[in-house]
Design an enzyme around this catalytic site. Structure first.
Site, PDB file in Angstrom:
ATOM      1  N   TRP A 152     -25.257   5.812 -16.864  1.00  0.00           N
ATOM      2  CA  TRP A 152     -24.296   4.762 -16.478  1.00  0.00           C
ATOM      3  C   TRP A 152     -23.702   4.029 -17.666  1.00  0.00           C
ATOM      4  O   TRP A 152     -22.740   3.277 -17.513  1.00  0.00           O
ATOM      5  CB  TRP A 152     -24.990   3.712 -15.586  1.00  0.00           C
ATOM      6  CG  TRP A 152     -26.295   3.253 -16.169  1.00  0.00           C
ATOM      7  CD1 TRP A 152     -27.541   3.731 -15.864  1.00  0.00           C
ATOM      8  CD2 TRP A 152     -26.491   2.285 -17.201  1.00  0.00           C
ATOM      9  NE1 TRP A 152     -28.501   3.125 -16.646  1.00  0.00           N
ATOM     10  CE2 TRP A 152     -27.880   2.217 -17.472  1.00  0.00           C
ATOM     11  CE3 TRP A 152     -25.640   1.450 -17.932  1.00  0.00           C
ATOM     12  CZ2 TRP A 152     -28.426   1.372 -18.438  1.00  0.00           C
ATOM     13  CZ3 TRP A 152     -26.176   0.604 -18.893  1.00  0.00           C
ATOM     14  CH2 TRP A 152     -27.567   0.576 -19.128  1.00  0.00           C
ATOM     15  N   ASN A 153     -24.294   4.171 -18.867  1.00  0.00           N
ATOM     16  CA  ASN A 153     -23.943   3.215 -19.927  1.00  0.00           C
ATOM     17  C   ASN A 153     -22.550   3.450 -20.511  1.00  0.00           C
ATOM     18  O   ASN A 153     -21.865   2.508 -20.914  1.00  0.00           O
ATOM     19  CB  ASN A 153     -25.008   3.226 -21.018  1.00  0.00           C
ATOM     20  CG  ASN A 153     -25.147   4.557 -21.699  1.00  0.00           C
ATOM     21  OD1 ASN A 153     -24.998   5.612 -21.072  1.00  0.00           O
ATOM     22  ND2 ASN A 153     -25.431   4.529 -22.983  1.00  0.00           N
ATOM     23  N   LYS A 170     -23.153  14.443 -10.473  1.00  0.00           N
ATOM     24  CA  LYS A 170     -23.909  13.317  -9.919  1.00  0.00           C
ATOM     25  C   LYS A 170     -23.857  12.164 -10.899  1.00  0.00           C
ATOM     26  O   LYS A 170     -24.575  12.131 -11.895  1.00  0.00           O
ATOM     27  CB  LYS A 170     -25.361  13.673  -9.624  1.00  0.00           C
ATOM     28  CG  LYS A 170     -25.935  12.698  -8.592  1.00  0.00           C
ATOM     29  CD  LYS A 170     -27.423  12.514  -8.647  1.00  0.00           C
ATOM     30  CE  LYS A 170     -27.912  11.612  -9.725  1.00  0.00           C
ATOM     31  NZ  LYS A 170     -27.378  10.235  -9.701  1.00  0.00           N
ATOM     32  N   GLU A 206     -26.471   6.258 -10.208  1.00  0.00           N
ATOM     33  CA  GLU A 206     -26.370   5.349  -9.052  1.00  0.00           C
ATOM     34  C   GLU A 206     -25.910   3.956  -9.498  1.00  0.00           C
ATOM     35  O   GLU A 206     -25.538   3.135  -8.670  1.00  0.00           O
ATOM     36  CB  GLU A 206     -27.694   5.274  -8.298  1.00  0.00           C
ATOM     37  CG  GLU A 206     -28.906   4.812  -9.096  1.00  0.00           C
ATOM     38  CD  GLU A 206     -29.628   5.959  -9.821  1.00  0.00           C
ATOM     39  OE1 GLU A 206     -28.953   6.822 -10.407  1.00  0.00           O
ATOM     40  OE2 GLU A 206     -30.871   5.965  -9.820  1.00  0.00           O
ATOM     41  N   GLY A 264     -29.342  11.162 -19.965  1.00  0.00           N
ATOM     42  CA  GLY A 264     -30.178  10.086 -19.448  1.00  0.00           C
ATOM     43  C   GLY A 264     -31.385   9.889 -20.344  1.00  0.00           C
ATOM     44  O   GLY A 264     -31.367  10.228 -21.533  1.00  0.00           O
ATOM     45  N   SER A 265     -32.458   9.380 -19.756  1.00  0.00           N
ATOM     46  CA  SER A 265     -33.625   9.000 -20.550  1.00  0.00           C
ATOM     47  C   SER A 265     -34.521  10.215 -20.845  1.00  0.00           C
ATOM     48  O   SER A 265     -34.455  11.237 -20.148  1.00  0.00           O
ATOM     49  CB  SER A 265     -34.435   7.964 -19.777  1.00  0.00           C
ATOM     50  OG  SER A 265     -34.859   8.523 -18.547  1.00  0.00           O
ATOM     51  N   GLU A 308     -29.077  15.433 -23.072  1.00  0.00           N
ATOM     52  CA  GLU A 308     -28.620  14.404 -24.020  1.00  0.00           C
ATOM     53  C   GLU A 308     -29.419  13.153 -23.695  1.00  0.00           C
ATOM     54  O   GLU A 308     -29.157  12.487 -22.690  1.00  0.00           O
ATOM     55  CB  GLU A 308     -27.115  14.128 -23.841  1.00  0.00           C
ATOM     56  CG  GLU A 308     -26.213  15.342 -23.857  1.00  0.00           C
ATOM     57  CD  GLU A 308     -26.132  16.013 -25.207  1.00  0.00           C
ATOM     58  OE1 GLU A 308     -26.189  15.304 -26.226  1.00  0.00           O
ATOM     59  OE2 GLU A 308     -26.028  17.243 -25.245  1.00  0.00           O
ATOM     60  N   CYS A 357     -26.776   5.016 -26.377  1.00  0.00           N
ATOM     61  CA  CYS A 357     -27.789   5.937 -26.894  1.00  0.00           C
ATOM     62  C   CYS A 357     -27.827   5.873 -28.407  1.00  0.00           C
ATOM     63  O   CYS A 357     -28.875   6.058 -29.012  1.00  0.00           O
ATOM     64  CB  CYS A 357     -27.509   7.355 -26.428  1.00  0.00           C
ATOM     65  SG  CYS A 357     -25.849   7.919 -26.813  1.00  0.00           S
ATOM     66  N   GLU A 405     -37.410   3.224 -27.474  1.00  0.00           N
ATOM     67  CA  GLU A 405     -36.020   2.818 -27.247  1.00  0.00           C
ATOM     68  C   GLU A 405     -35.979   1.462 -26.534  1.00  0.00           C
ATOM     69  O   GLU A 405     -36.615   1.287 -25.489  1.00  0.00           O
ATOM     70  CB  GLU A 405     -35.297   3.870 -26.395  1.00  0.00           C
ATOM     71  CG  GLU A 405     -33.818   3.582 -26.247  1.00  0.00           C
ATOM     72  CD  GLU A 405     -33.068   4.679 -25.475  1.00  0.00           C
ATOM     73  OE1 GLU A 405     -33.611   5.215 -24.493  1.00  0.00           O
ATOM     74  OE2 GLU A 405     -31.924   4.988 -25.871  1.00  0.00           O
TER      75      GLU A 405
HETATM   76  P1  NAD Z   1     -32.015   7.888 -16.235  1.00  0.00           P
HETATM   77  O1  NAD Z   1     -32.806   8.962 -16.884  1.00  0.00           O
HETATM   78  O2  NAD Z   1     -32.747   6.835 -15.492  1.00  0.00           O
HETATM   79  O3  NAD Z   1     -30.964   8.503 -15.197  1.00  0.00           O
HETATM   80  C1  NAD Z   1     -30.013   9.469 -15.586  1.00  0.00           C
HETATM   81  C2  NAD Z   1     -29.540  10.254 -14.367  1.00  0.00           C
HETATM   82  O4  NAD Z   1     -30.613  11.049 -13.862  1.00  0.00           O
HETATM   83  C3  NAD Z   1     -29.074   9.377 -13.198  1.00  0.00           C
HETATM   84  O5  NAD Z   1     -27.925   9.957 -12.636  1.00  0.00           O
HETATM   85  C4  NAD Z   1     -30.259   9.448 -12.244  1.00  0.00           C
HETATM   86  O6  NAD Z   1     -29.907   9.223 -10.900  1.00  0.00           O
HETATM   87  C5  NAD Z   1     -30.725  10.877 -12.452  1.00  0.00           C
HETATM   88  N1  NAD Z   1     -32.122  11.154 -12.072  1.00  0.00           N
HETATM   89  C6  NAD Z   1     -33.175  10.320 -12.127  1.00  0.00           C
HETATM   90  N2  NAD Z   1     -34.303  10.969 -11.740  1.00  0.00           N
HETATM   91  C7  NAD Z   1     -33.947  12.242 -11.452  1.00  0.00           C
HETATM   92  C8  NAD Z   1     -34.653  13.403 -11.024  1.00  0.00           C
HETATM   93  N3  NAD Z   1     -35.968  13.366 -10.816  1.00  0.00           N
HETATM   94  N4  NAD Z   1     -33.963  14.552 -10.847  1.00  0.00           N
HETATM   95  C9  NAD Z   1     -32.636  14.605 -11.076  1.00  0.00           C
HETATM   96  N5  NAD Z   1     -31.904  13.540 -11.477  1.00  0.00           N
HETATM   97  C10 NAD Z   1     -32.554  12.371 -11.679  1.00  0.00           C
HETATM   98  O7  NAD Z   1     -31.131   7.257 -17.408  1.00  0.00           O
HETATM   99  P2  NAD Z   1     -30.051   6.068 -17.350  1.00  0.00           P
HETATM  100  O8  NAD Z   1     -30.750   4.762 -17.208  1.00  0.00           O
HETATM  101  O9  NAD Z   1     -28.969   6.397 -16.409  1.00  0.00           O
HETATM  102  O10 NAD Z   1     -29.405   6.168 -18.809  1.00  0.00           O
HETATM  103  C11 NAD Z   1     -29.964   5.562 -19.940  1.00  0.00           C
HETATM  104  C12 NAD Z   1     -30.542   6.595 -20.878  1.00  0.00           C
HETATM  105  O11 NAD Z   1     -29.566   7.583 -21.183  1.00  0.00           O
HETATM  106  C13 NAD Z   1     -30.947   5.997 -22.217  1.00  0.00           C
HETATM  107  O12 NAD Z   1     -32.172   6.558 -22.618  1.00  0.00           O
HETATM  108  C14 NAD Z   1     -29.827   6.456 -23.137  1.00  0.00           C
HETATM  109  O13 NAD Z   1     -30.172   6.494 -24.499  1.00  0.00           O
HETATM  110  C15 NAD Z   1     -29.511   7.803 -22.598  1.00  0.00           C
HETATM  111  N6  NAD Z   1     -28.172   8.280 -22.991  1.00  0.00           N
HETATM  112  C16 NAD Z   1     -28.078   9.318 -23.875  1.00  0.00           C
HETATM  113  C17 NAD Z   1     -26.824   9.754 -24.308  1.00  0.00           C
HETATM  114  C18 NAD Z   1     -26.684  10.883 -25.293  1.00  0.00           C
HETATM  115  O14 NAD Z   1     -25.568  11.365 -25.470  1.00  0.00           O
HETATM  116  N7  NAD Z   1     -27.736  11.336 -25.958  1.00  0.00           N
HETATM  117  C19 NAD Z   1     -25.682   9.120 -23.823  1.00  0.00           C
HETATM  118  C20 NAD Z   1     -25.823   8.064 -22.920  1.00  0.00           C
HETATM  119  C21 NAD Z   1     -27.075   7.647 -22.500  1.00  0.00           C
END
Ligand code: NAD
Length: 455
Positions: free
Chosen positions: A130-131, A154, A157, A205-206, A227, A261, A358
């Site tokens: 989302w960020n 996807k 949320e 994501g994370s 990523e 990130c 982080e």
């Molecule tokens: P998150 O991991 O909580 O969620 C990311 C996505 O995964 C969401 O769409 C979520 O609904 C989905 N998800 C969660 N559980 C799942 C599962 N079990 N199966 C499938 N999908 C699932 O992360 P966030 O809070 O949305 O984003 C923040 C993180 O993203 C931070 O760690 C940030 O550093 C990282 N990020 C990395 C980059 C990069 O380019 N490296 C860019 C932006 C953000």
């Protein structure tokens, strides 16, 4: 139902229907059919559609920026910056796709021709954070579509409305409805998507979720790109212009309310300039206006996931208990809405979670170092490897340090910077695979090796 909240006010914006397993399966089936027709058409058509998408983003920029700020809590000027940045990325993809996707003859003589042709993967999942919702989703969606894939998208949320707005713009631009489809929901929807027989999974994501994604895809022999997060360090050498370095690095740490990130998350400063740097850094951070994300003057917005406030406070309490000096902030601000004070800690060390995990918020630790060797050792003392930087007038010294750092991007006298022309990739807990650059277009293809021999 999925509740879309405004994190800056705590108010409900809208409720949306979530996609369950049956809807996800139906969308996958439709995408499989649409992909074949899309890939069979010429690249020129796909380029024309993405060009039209660019035009729609430009025309709708202010509306999209307001939606983004309302659901993510991003300051409005920074939302506009993201959308303007998206236009630049689209220009890169539009200019580079034909070259990156072209057939390549790598050898020919009178008897044999050897050629590489890049075929699309098929139907790929784009599970997004989302960020920076426009950046992270378009880094996947746009080159994937240009290469001839179907995309099941996807959005997070926490950025569903922006995901819907981006989908609408793609459809209005001429991307077939079944070829690019949005799936709304949280972890359960993402997990249902991963149960489909996908040809590729592209996740942002994370690290914690990235591990789950990798496990879900293991054994299926499909391409998986992750990523993930970062704990990005910058080293400030003794020869810097202290005020300029402090101003640039404060922005790198606090822009997007520290929820990037590639935010600067750790600072290592040479002992001879440490006190002056810390003083200038704190003075700079004190100028940052914190408030309503819709206010043009606001620089620090909301914490998008309110549940994250406790973790930010935990990092501060842990660091102070281990001897850190709290110079600014440190607390959750009273509601309504989720906000955290701009926070600066000095005299930190690697026994503190603040310097290892982080933070993803408006806080930073500044550690004193004796020399380049100590800085390199500390910069590498992390499982993450997204970006790393050095501030110094001495380019050779900076390059010597950066060559030893285990990170996907290396910055000299800059930070928190992404270029569409360069590969964006993480190492270790920051992930695997590449987006952006020519590599980040070709990654949505499979090379087929042609051996063409005259009879
Ligand atoms: P998150 O991991 O909580 O969620 C990311 C996505 O995964 C969401 O769409 C979520 O609904 C989905 N998800 C969660 N559980 C799942 C599962 N079990 N199966 C499938 N999908 C699932 O992360 P966030 O809070 O949305 O984003 C923040 C993180 O993203 C931070 O760690 C940030 O550093 C990282 N990020 C990395 C980059 C990069 O380019 N490296 C860019 C932006 C953000």
């Amino acid at each position: 139902m999925l509740k879309v909240m405004n994190p800056a006010t705590g108010a409900l914006i809208q409720e949306l229907a979530e996609d369950g397993p049956a809807q996800v399966a139906a969308k996958f089936q439709a995408a499989c059919l649409a992909q074949k027709a899309w890939a069979a058409g010429p690249l020129e058509r796909r380029l024309a559609v993405i060009q039209a998408f660019r035009g729609l983003i430009a025309a709708r920029l202010e509306t999209l920026a307001r939606i983004l700020s309302s659901e993510v809590g991003k300051p409005i000027r920074q939302s506009r910056n993201e959308l303007n940045g998206l236009l630049g990325r689209l220009d890169f993809f539009l200019g580079a796709a034909a070259g990156a996707l072209a057939d390549e003859t790598v050898f020919s003589d009178p008897t044999v021709v050897e050629r590489i042709r890049r075929e699309p993967l098929g139907v790929v999942a784009n599970i997004s954070a989302w960020n920076y919702p426009y950046f992270v989703s378009s880094n996947v969606a746009v080159p994937a579509l240009l290469a001839g894939n179907a995309v099941l998208f996807k959005p997070s949320e926490y950025a569903s409305l922006s995901g819907l707005a981006m989908t609408q713009a793609l459809h209005d631009a001429g991307v077939p409805q079944d070829l690019f489809q949005v799936l709304l929901g949280g972890a359960a929807t993402g997990a249902a998507l991963l149960e489909q027989p996908l040809d590729g999974v592209f996740f942002t994501g994370s690290y914690a979720t990235g591990q789950r994604i990798a496990q879900a895809a293991a054994g299926r022999m499909i391409k998986v790109q992750l990523e993930l997060g970062g704990k990005d360090p910058v080293y400030v050498r003794a020869d810097v212009d202290v005020r300029a370095a402090a101003a640039g690095l404060a922005d790198g740490a606090f822009y997007n309310t520290g929820q990037s990130c590639c935010s600067v998350e750790r600072l290592y400063v040479h002992a001879s300039v440490y006190d002056a740097f810390v003083e200038a850094f704190v003075a700079e951070v004190k100028t940052y206006a914190q408030g309503d994300p819709m206010d043009e003057a606001t620089y620090l917005g909301a914490i998008t996931r309110p549940s994250h406030l406790d973790y930010l406070e935990h990092q501060v309490v842990d660091a102070v208990a281990r001897g850190a000096k709290l110079l600014l902030g440190g607390k959750v601000l009273p509601g309504p809405g989720a906000r955290f004070e701009a926070t600066v800690l000095a005299h930190v060390d690697h026994s503190m979670e603040l310097m290892r995990e982080e933070s993803f918020g408006p806080l930073i630790g500044i550690q004193k170092v004796a020399d380049d060797a100590e800085a390199v050792a500390l910069m590498n003392d992390t499982p993450y490897g997204l970006t790393a930087g050095v501030y110094t007038k001495d380019q050779a010294a900076a390059e010597a340090v950066l060559a030893q750092v285990n990170a996907g991007s290396a910055y000299w006298n800059c930070c928190d910077r992404v270029s569409p022309r360069l590969p964006w990739s993480g190492r270790g807990h920051s992930g695997m695979g590449v987006v952006l650059s020519n590599d980040g277009i070709q990654t949505f293809t499979r090379p087929k090796a042609w051996h063409l021999k005259q009879a």
